[in-house]
Motif scaffolding. Sequence first.
Motif, PDB file in Angstrom:
ATOM      1  N   VAL A  51     -21.032 -46.751 -29.658  1.00 13.34           N
ATOM      2  CA  VAL A  51     -21.949 -45.880 -30.739  1.00 13.34           C
ATOM      3  C   VAL A  51     -20.830 -45.587 -31.509  1.00 13.34           C
ATOM      4  CG1 VAL A  51     -21.311 -43.296 -30.541  1.00 13.34           C
ATOM      5  CG2 VAL A  51     -22.264 -44.688 -28.588  1.00 13.34           C
ATOM      6  N   GLN A  52     -20.891 -45.675 -32.982  1.00 11.50           N
ATOM      7  CA  GLN A  52     -20.190 -45.529 -34.188  1.00 11.50           C
ATOM      8  C   GLN A  52     -20.466 -44.024 -34.978  1.00 11.50           C
ATOM      9  OE1 GLN A  52     -19.795 -48.638 -36.516  1.00 11.50           O
ATOM     10  NE2 GLN A  52     -21.182 -49.741 -34.890  1.00 11.50           N
ATOM     11  N   ARG A  53     -19.567 -43.368 -34.641  1.00 15.21           N
ATOM     12  CA  ARG A  53     -19.722 -42.116 -35.530  1.00 15.21           C
ATOM     13  C   ARG A  53     -18.163 -42.064 -36.705  1.00 15.21           C
ATOM     14  NH1 ARG A  53     -24.095 -41.668 -34.422  1.00 15.21           N
ATOM     15  NH2 ARG A  53     -24.952 -41.018 -32.843  1.00 15.21           N
ATOM     16  N   SER A  54     -18.867 -41.132 -37.526  1.00 12.41           N
ATOM     17  CA  SER A  54     -17.806 -40.703 -38.760  1.00 12.41           C
ATOM     18  C   SER A  54     -17.035 -40.122 -38.648  1.00 12.41           C
ATOM     19  CB  SER A  54     -18.224 -40.487 -40.285  1.00 12.41           C
ATOM     20  OG  SER A  54     -19.079 -41.747 -40.889  1.00 12.41           O
ATOM     21  N   HIS A  55     -17.603 -38.724 -37.731  1.00 18.51           N
ATOM     22  CA  HIS A  55     -16.737 -37.478 -37.323  1.00 18.51           C
ATOM     23  C   HIS A  55     -17.295 -36.901 -36.231  1.00 18.51           C
ATOM     24  CE1 HIS A  55     -17.062 -35.834 -41.738  1.00 18.51           C
ATOM     25  NE2 HIS A  55     -16.955 -36.984 -41.733  1.00 18.51           N
ATOM     26  N   SER A  56     -15.951 -37.106 -34.582  1.00 16.74           N
ATOM     27  CA  SER A  56     -16.688 -37.557 -33.886  1.00 16.74           C
ATOM     28  C   SER A  56     -15.089 -36.427 -33.245  1.00 16.74           C
ATOM     29  CB  SER A  56     -16.317 -38.604 -32.629  1.00 16.74           C
ATOM     30  OG  SER A  56     -15.069 -39.196 -33.287  1.00 16.74           O
ATOM     31  N   ILE A  57     -15.258 -36.099 -31.773  1.00 12.77           N
ATOM     32  CA  ILE A  57     -14.571 -35.327 -31.195  1.00 12.77           C
ATOM     33  C   ILE A  57     -14.496 -35.724 -29.272  1.00 12.77           C
ATOM     34  CG2 ILE A  57     -13.788 -33.404 -29.879  1.00 12.77           C
ATOM     35  CD1 ILE A  57     -15.123 -31.473 -32.134  1.00 12.77           C
ATOM     36  N   VAL A  58     -13.132 -36.403 -29.300  1.00 11.50           N
ATOM     37  CA  VAL A  58     -13.211 -36.749 -28.016  1.00 11.50           C
ATOM     38  C   VAL A  58     -12.194 -36.039 -27.257  1.00 11.50           C
ATOM     39  CG1 VAL A  58     -12.570 -38.425 -26.739  1.00 11.50           C
ATOM     40  CG2 VAL A  58     -13.241 -39.306 -29.116  1.00 11.50           C
ATOM     41  N   ARG A  59     -12.706 -35.483 -26.121  1.00  7.77           N
ATOM     42  CA  ARG A  59     -11.895 -35.104 -24.953  1.00  7.77           C
ATOM     43  C   ARG A  59     -12.383 -35.730 -23.598  1.00  7.77           C
ATOM     44  NH1 ARG A  59     -12.971 -28.996 -26.474  1.00  7.77           N
ATOM     45  NH2 ARG A  59     -12.840 -29.040 -29.090  1.00  7.77           N
ATOM     46  N   PRO A  60     -11.166 -35.671 -23.187  1.00  2.91           N
ATOM     47  CA  PRO A  60     -11.877 -36.840 -21.260  1.00  2.91           C
ATOM     48  C   PRO A  60     -11.672 -35.586 -20.331  1.00  2.91           C
ATOM     49  CG  PRO A  60      -9.057 -37.852 -23.165  1.00  2.91           C
ATOM     50  CD  PRO A  60      -9.778 -36.696 -23.486  1.00  2.91           C
ATOM     51  N   VAL A  61     -12.517 -35.840 -19.512  1.00  4.38           N
ATOM     52  CA  VAL A  61     -12.982 -35.535 -18.327  1.00  4.38           C
ATOM     53  C   VAL A  61     -13.375 -36.039 -17.603  1.00  4.38           C
ATOM     54  CG1 VAL A  61     -13.753 -33.104 -19.889  1.00  4.38           C
ATOM     55  CG2 VAL A  61     -15.473 -35.025 -19.156  1.00  4.38           C
ATOM     56  N   SER A  62     -12.993 -35.338 -16.191  1.00  6.60           N
ATOM     57  CA  SER A  62     -13.754 -35.991 -14.861  1.00  6.60           C
ATOM     58  C   SER A  62     -15.477 -35.305 -14.822  1.00  6.60           C
ATOM     59  CB  SER A  62     -13.004 -35.899 -14.254  1.00  6.60           C
ATOM     60  OG  SER A  62     -12.649 -34.086 -13.388  1.00  6.60           O
ATOM     61  N   ALA A  63     -15.631 -36.318 -13.867  1.00  4.36           N
ATOM     62  CA  ALA A  63     -16.799 -35.549 -13.184  1.00  4.36           C
ATOM     63  C   ALA A  63     -16.964 -34.617 -12.965  1.00  4.36           C
ATOM     64  CB  ALA A  63     -17.436 -36.900 -12.425  1.00  4.36           C
ATOM     65  N   LYS A  64     -15.939 -34.421 -12.419  1.00  5.27           N
ATOM     66  CA  LYS A  64     -15.742 -33.026 -11.192  1.00  5.27           C
ATOM     67  C   LYS A  64     -15.512 -31.934 -12.775  1.00  5.27           C
ATOM     68  CE  LYS A  64     -13.387 -30.253  -8.398  1.00  5.27           C
ATOM     69  NZ  LYS A  64     -11.972 -30.733  -6.613  1.00  5.27           N
ATOM     70  N   THR A  65     -15.361 -32.163 -13.417  1.00  5.73           N
ATOM     71  CA  THR A  65     -14.916 -31.373 -14.848  1.00  5.73           C
ATOM     72  C   THR A  65     -15.403 -31.171 -15.768  1.00  5.73           C
ATOM     73  OG1 THR A  65     -13.260 -32.106 -15.420  1.00  5.73           O
ATOM     74  CG2 THR A  65     -12.266 -30.727 -14.174  1.00  5.73           C
ATOM     75  N   ALA A  66     -16.717 -31.950 -15.424  1.00  3.42           N
ATOM     76  CA  ALA A  66     -17.247 -32.490 -16.871  1.00  3.42           C
ATOM     77  C   ALA A  66     -18.088 -30.942 -17.281  1.00  3.42           C
ATOM     78  CB  ALA A  66     -18.201 -33.718 -17.420  1.00  3.42           C
ATOM     79  N   LEU A  67     -18.900 -30.681 -16.185  1.00  7.02           N
ATOM     80  CA  LEU A  67     -19.566 -29.282 -16.781  1.00  7.02           C
ATOM     81  C   LEU A  67     -18.831 -27.917 -18.114  1.00  7.02           C
ATOM     82  CD1 LEU A  67     -22.694 -28.585 -17.373  1.00  7.02           C
ATOM     83  CD2 LEU A  67     -22.225 -26.816 -15.313  1.00  7.02           C
ATOM     84  N   ASP A  68     -17.642 -27.708 -17.224  1.00  4.42           N
ATOM     85  CA  ASP A  68     -16.753 -27.123 -18.164  1.00  4.42           C
ATOM     86  C   ASP A  68     -16.375 -28.061 -19.443  1.00  4.42           C
ATOM     87  OD1 ASP A  68     -16.741 -25.001 -16.301  1.00  4.42           O
ATOM     88  OD2 ASP A  68     -14.874 -25.369 -14.666  1.00  4.42           O
ATOM     89  N   GLY A  69     -15.694 -28.760 -19.439  1.00  2.18           N
ATOM     90  CA  GLY A  69     -15.613 -29.360 -21.088  1.00  2.18           C
ATOM     91  C   GLY A  69     -16.665 -29.304 -21.808  1.00  2.18           C
TER      92      GLY A  69
END
Length: 91
Positions: A51-69
Amino acid sequence: MGISLERVALAAATPRMRVFQGEVEERKLGHLQEAPQPGSGGRPIDGVIRVQRSHSIVRPVSAKTALDGLRRLWEDTTIYNGDSTSRRIFS
């Protein structure tokens, strides 16, 4: 991304995927401007740019915390304007 390596950083990683972000400059009305924050170019790579995006937000989460993230990301990108809401959309 078309920028120097000094402006690129590893934003997140898993054993199979890396996400790189870099501060990009945008041209607006012929003038160079820094991209709005948060707003750095993002490229998820697993040997191929996925994927290529000019503006992005990256927030690492685990599968366990993905919904909260995802909920936190949704809330952080919501703009409240009196009776209405809108989303900061990154291209």
